[in-house]
Design a protein around this motif. Structure first.
Motif, PDB file in Angstrom:
ATOM      1  N   THR A   1      10.401   3.888  14.773  1.00 57.34           N
ATOM      2  CA  THR A   1      12.374   3.000  14.912  1.00 57.34           C
ATOM      3  C   THR A   1      12.963   2.742  13.406  1.00 57.34           C
ATOM      4  N   VAL A   2      12.598   2.980  12.472  1.00 58.55           N
ATOM      5  CA  VAL A   2      13.261   3.136  11.310  1.00 58.55           C
ATOM      6  C   VAL A   2      13.374   4.428  10.524  1.00 58.55           C
ATOM      7  N   ASP A   3      14.476   4.453   9.463  1.00 61.19           N
ATOM      8  CA  ASP A   3      14.653   5.775   9.135  1.00 61.19           C
ATOM      9  C   ASP A   3      13.416   5.861   7.841  1.00 61.19           C
ATOM     10  N   TYR A   4      13.196   7.445   7.417  1.00 53.69           N
ATOM     11  CA  TYR A   4      12.202   7.144   5.798  1.00 53.69           C
ATOM     12  C   TYR A   4      12.884   6.902   5.276  1.00 53.69           C
ATOM     13  N   ILE A   5      14.561   6.681   4.845  1.00 54.81           N
ATOM     14  CA  ILE A   5      14.703   5.933   3.412  1.00 54.81           C
ATOM     15  C   ILE A   5      14.751   4.433   3.319  1.00 54.81           C
ATOM     16  N   THR A   6      14.730   4.149   4.503  1.00 59.34           N
ATOM     17  CA  THR A   6      14.447   2.928   4.648  1.00 59.34           C
ATOM     18  C   THR A   6      12.941   2.159   4.057  1.00 59.34           C
ATOM     19  N   TYR A   7      12.145   3.505   4.782  1.00 65.71           N
ATOM     20  CA  TYR A   7      10.675   3.408   4.643  1.00 65.71           C
ATOM     21  C   TYR A   7      10.320   3.383   3.223  1.00 65.71           C
ATOM     22  N   LEU A   8      10.919   4.344   2.433  1.00 65.28           N
ATOM     23  CA  LEU A   8      10.782   4.123   0.818  1.00 65.28           C
ATOM     24  C   LEU A   8      11.302   3.483  -0.127  1.00 65.28           C
ATOM     25  N   ASN A   9      12.286   3.008   0.354  1.00 60.99           N
ATOM     26  CA  ASN A   9      13.053   1.847  -0.111  1.00 60.99           C
ATOM     27  C   ASN A   9      12.265   0.746  -0.886  1.00 60.99           C
ATOM     28  N   TYR A  10      11.493   0.271   0.854  1.00 65.14           N
ATOM     29  CA  TYR A  10      10.717  -0.845   0.748  1.00 65.14           C
ATOM     30  C   TYR A  10       9.415   0.023  -0.021  1.00 65.14           C
ATOM     31  N   LYS A  11       8.768   0.526  -0.513  1.00 65.59           N
ATOM     32  CA  LYS A  11       7.884   1.739  -0.916  1.00 65.59           C
ATOM     33  C   LYS A  11       8.337   1.403  -2.215  1.00 65.59           C
ATOM     34  N   ILE A  12       9.484   1.715  -2.943  1.00 68.79           N
ATOM     35  CA  ILE A  12       9.775   1.286  -4.101  1.00 68.79           C
ATOM     36  C   ILE A  12       9.074  -0.896  -4.457  1.00 68.79           C
ATOM     37  N   ASN A  13       9.880  -1.229  -3.654  1.00 66.38           N
ATOM     38  CA  ASN A  13       9.937  -2.305  -3.857  1.00 66.38           C
ATOM     39  C   ASN A  13       8.680  -3.065  -4.059  1.00 66.38           C
ATOM     40  N   LEU A  14       7.539  -2.648  -2.850  1.00 69.30           N
ATOM     41  CA  LEU A  14       6.672  -2.650  -3.427  1.00 69.30           C
ATOM     42  C   LEU A  14       5.884  -2.443  -4.805  1.00 69.30           C
ATOM     43  N   LEU A  15       6.378  -1.453  -4.924  1.00 70.55           N
ATOM     44  CA  LEU A  15       5.864  -0.964  -6.503  1.00 70.55           C
ATOM     45  C   LEU A  15       6.718  -1.762  -7.430  1.00 70.55           C
ATOM     46  N   ASN A  16       7.973  -2.257  -7.104  1.00 74.82           N
ATOM     47  CA  ASN A  16       8.381  -3.335  -8.339  1.00 74.82           C
ATOM     48  C   ASN A  16       7.442  -4.268  -8.356  1.00 74.82           C
ATOM     49  N   ALA A  17       6.873  -5.044  -7.327  1.00 73.91           N
ATOM     50  CA  ALA A  17       6.775  -6.505  -7.223  1.00 73.91           C
ATOM     51  C   ALA A  17       5.010  -5.989  -8.420  1.00 73.91           C
ATOM     52  N   TYR A  18       4.835  -4.990  -7.820  1.00 77.47           N
ATOM     53  CA  TYR A  18       3.101  -4.639  -8.258  1.00 77.47           C
ATOM     54  C   TYR A  18       3.050  -4.810 -10.043  1.00 77.47           C
ATOM     55  N   TYR A  19       4.371  -3.944  -9.817  1.00 77.40           N
ATOM     56  CA  TYR A  19       4.804  -3.430 -11.988  1.00 77.40           C
ATOM     57  C   TYR A  19       4.562  -4.986 -12.442  1.00 77.40           C
ATOM     58  N   ASN A  20       5.798  -5.673 -11.717  1.00 75.78           N
ATOM     59  CA  ASN A  20       5.711  -7.418 -12.188  1.00 75.78           C
ATOM     60  C   ASN A  20       4.250  -8.217 -12.459  1.00 75.78           C
ATOM     61  N   LEU A  21       3.682  -7.586 -11.428  1.00 76.57           N
ATOM     62  CA  LEU A  21       2.475  -8.295 -11.568  1.00 76.57           C
ATOM     63  C   LEU A  21       1.095  -7.426 -12.493  1.00 76.57           C
ATOM     64  N   ILE A  22       1.769  -6.408 -12.556  1.00 76.03           N
ATOM     65  CA  ILE A  22       1.180  -6.125 -13.820  1.00 76.03           C
ATOM     66  C   ILE A  22       0.574  -6.729 -15.417  1.00 76.03           C
ATOM     67  N   ASN A  23       2.855  -6.631 -15.081  1.00 77.83           N
ATOM     68  CA  ASN A  23       2.237  -7.352 -16.571  1.00 77.83           C
ATOM     69  C   ASN A  23       2.336  -8.366 -16.892  1.00 77.83           C
ATOM     70  N   GLN A  24       2.132  -9.289 -15.429  1.00 76.34           N
ATOM     71  CA  GLN A  24       2.265 -10.753 -15.822  1.00 76.34           C
ATOM     72  C   GLN A  24       0.112 -10.989 -16.166  1.00 76.34           C
ATOM     73  N   ASN A  25      -0.229  -9.689 -15.057  1.00 73.02           N
ATOM     74  CA  ASN A  25      -1.252 -10.478 -15.530  1.00 73.02           C
ATOM     75  C   ASN A  25      -2.140  -9.534 -17.400  1.00 73.02           C
ATOM     76  N   LEU A  26      -1.138  -9.103 -17.377  1.00 69.12           N
ATOM     77  CA  LEU A  26      -1.196  -8.589 -19.081  1.00 69.12           C
ATOM     78  C   LEU A  26      -0.735 -10.347 -19.818  1.00 69.12           C
ATOM     79  N   LEU A  27       0.543 -10.715 -19.840  1.00 67.70           N
ATOM     80  CA  LEU A  27      -0.061 -11.736 -20.213  1.00 67.70           C
ATOM     81  C   LEU A  27      -1.149 -12.329 -20.339  1.00 67.70           C
ATOM     82  N   VAL A  28      -1.017 -12.940 -19.099  1.00 68.84           N
ATOM     83  CA  VAL A  28      -2.323 -13.624 -18.835  1.00 68.84           C
ATOM     84  C   VAL A  28      -3.777 -13.449 -19.917  1.00 68.84           C
TER      85      VAL A  28
END
Length: 395
Positions: free
Chosen positions: A351-378
């Protein structure tokens, strides 16, 4: 630096023995043999016709300073306080080293996770660019999505290169802290348990402020006060006379054959009193300087204590705010993961194309990157709390 600080302790301990030796009498053994010829004009010479004679002398001399004003004892106390000061200084270096090693280790772990994260982002961005180029070449889209994909790819490459560089620098720093040569050092921290749901159990509750007296820099400042207090007492003793007991015993003879006969022995004993008369200005200057140095050490101690409270309050405040931010980043990550799961299912359902799927994958990876850095701060906040409280040392 820590090994140097340990050597400073050992050096300070040698001064204790040196000062303690002043409590013991000084004993010297002497022997001399001289050949003499009296002057011909010496009317009272016991030797006629300028007779050449040998004079042999041997003896023991002893001197003992009475520590009436406790100047020697205060010098010993000062040396002992200096040993404790050196130990506290070594603990300052040790605690700083432990904190730096822990922080650098977790920074390296976070960098490994981030590099892995952006490597996955890079692969997804390459696929997005390729798909957009194919669509553009087929006339299905204009050039704008292609240029956007190129920009996104280059941005990810830049971040990834910076992360790889930072990892090398951080690894070199960790090697330095561990006393290793960077070119011979390699470490891959365990990243499995890097993200922790809660850190509250790592922070002791209801900590009394008296624990700050265990901080090595507070101890160091306190022993510095004691050292200069003993120095001031020594300076005060300079205004009073010094009492020395002296004794001499030996033999003197012109012939070795009767050298040790009773008739040739000599002895003396007495009490010497050395009173300072003409160095009052010098002693006054020494005493005034010692008094000012003591007052300076007291101010430094007060400053160290206030700074300790400030560092603890700052560390706790940072931990509180960063922990709250961590909860927000965890929620953002969970939201990004939920969206990713939805679009992944839709992509698999067609129902959605591969590019849309990949963009949400990058968004997830960015959210995880922010989580990594915040864990490091704590994590760094917790290390700062332990450091500020003087915790983490073996004692």
């Amino acid at each position: 630096n820590y090994k140097i600080a340990i050597k400073n302790i050992q050096i300070a301990q040698t001064y204790v023995g040196q000062n303690q030796s002043a409590l013991l009498p000084t004993i010297n053994a002497t022997y001399s043999s001289t050949r003499n010829q009296p002057s011909k004009n010496a009317s009272n010479s016991p030797f006629s016709n300028s007779q050449i004679y040998n004079l042999h002398q041997a003896g023991l001399s002893a001197s003992y300073e009475l520590d009436v004003w406790h100047q020697i004892q205060n010098s010993i106390n000062q040396a002992k306080a200096n040993v404790n000061l050196s130990k506290a200084d070594a603990d300052v270096v040790k605690l700083t080293l432990i904190s730096n090693v822990a922080q650098t280790y977790f920074q390296l772990a976070a960098l490994n996770l981030s590099i892995e994260n952006f490597t996955q982002q890079l692969e997804a961005a390459k696929e997005i660019l390729k798909l957009n180029e194919d669509k553009y070449n087929s006339g299905l889209i204009n050039i704008e999505p292609v240029e956007d994909a190129k920009t996104q790819l280059e941005n990810i490459k830049t971040v990834l290169n910076n992360l790889i560089k930072q990892k090398q620098l951080t690894q070199n720093t960790l090697a330095y802290y561990l006393g290793k040569y960077p070119e011979d050092f390699s470490l891959n921290p365990n990243t499995k348990d890097f993200n922790v749901d809660t850190y509250a159990k790592l922070i002791p509750s209801q900590i009394p402020s008296s624990i700050l007296t265990q901080r090595p820099d507070v101890k160091e400042a306190m022993y510095n006060v004691l050292t200069l207090a003993y120095a001031q007492k020594q300076a005060l003793a300079n205004f009073f006379p010094v009492f020395n007991l002296t004794a001499n015993y030996g033999y003197a003879s012109t012939n070795l054959s009767n050298f040790i006969e009773n008739a040739s022995n000599v002895w003396s004993f007495g009490l010497n009193i050395l009173a300072p008369l003409f160095n009052y200005k010098k002693n006054t200057s020494i005493y005034e300087r010692s008094k000012l140095q003591y007052e300076q050490a007291v101010l430094n101690y007060r400053n160290t204590v206030i700074n300790a409270f400030k560092e603890v309050d700052n560390a706790l405040a940072s931990y509180k705010k960063d922990s709250q931010a961590l909860i927000s980043y965890q929620k953002n990550y969970q939201s990004a993961k939920n969206l990713y799961d939805i679009y992944k299912a839709q992509y698999e359902a067609g129902t959605v194309d591969y590019i849309t799927y990949l963009n949400y994958k990058i968004n997830l990876l960015n959210a995880y990157y922010n989580l990594i850095n915040q864990n490091l701060l704590v994590k760094e906040d917790i290390i700062s709390i332990y450091n500020a409280l003087g915790m983490g040392l073996s004692n």
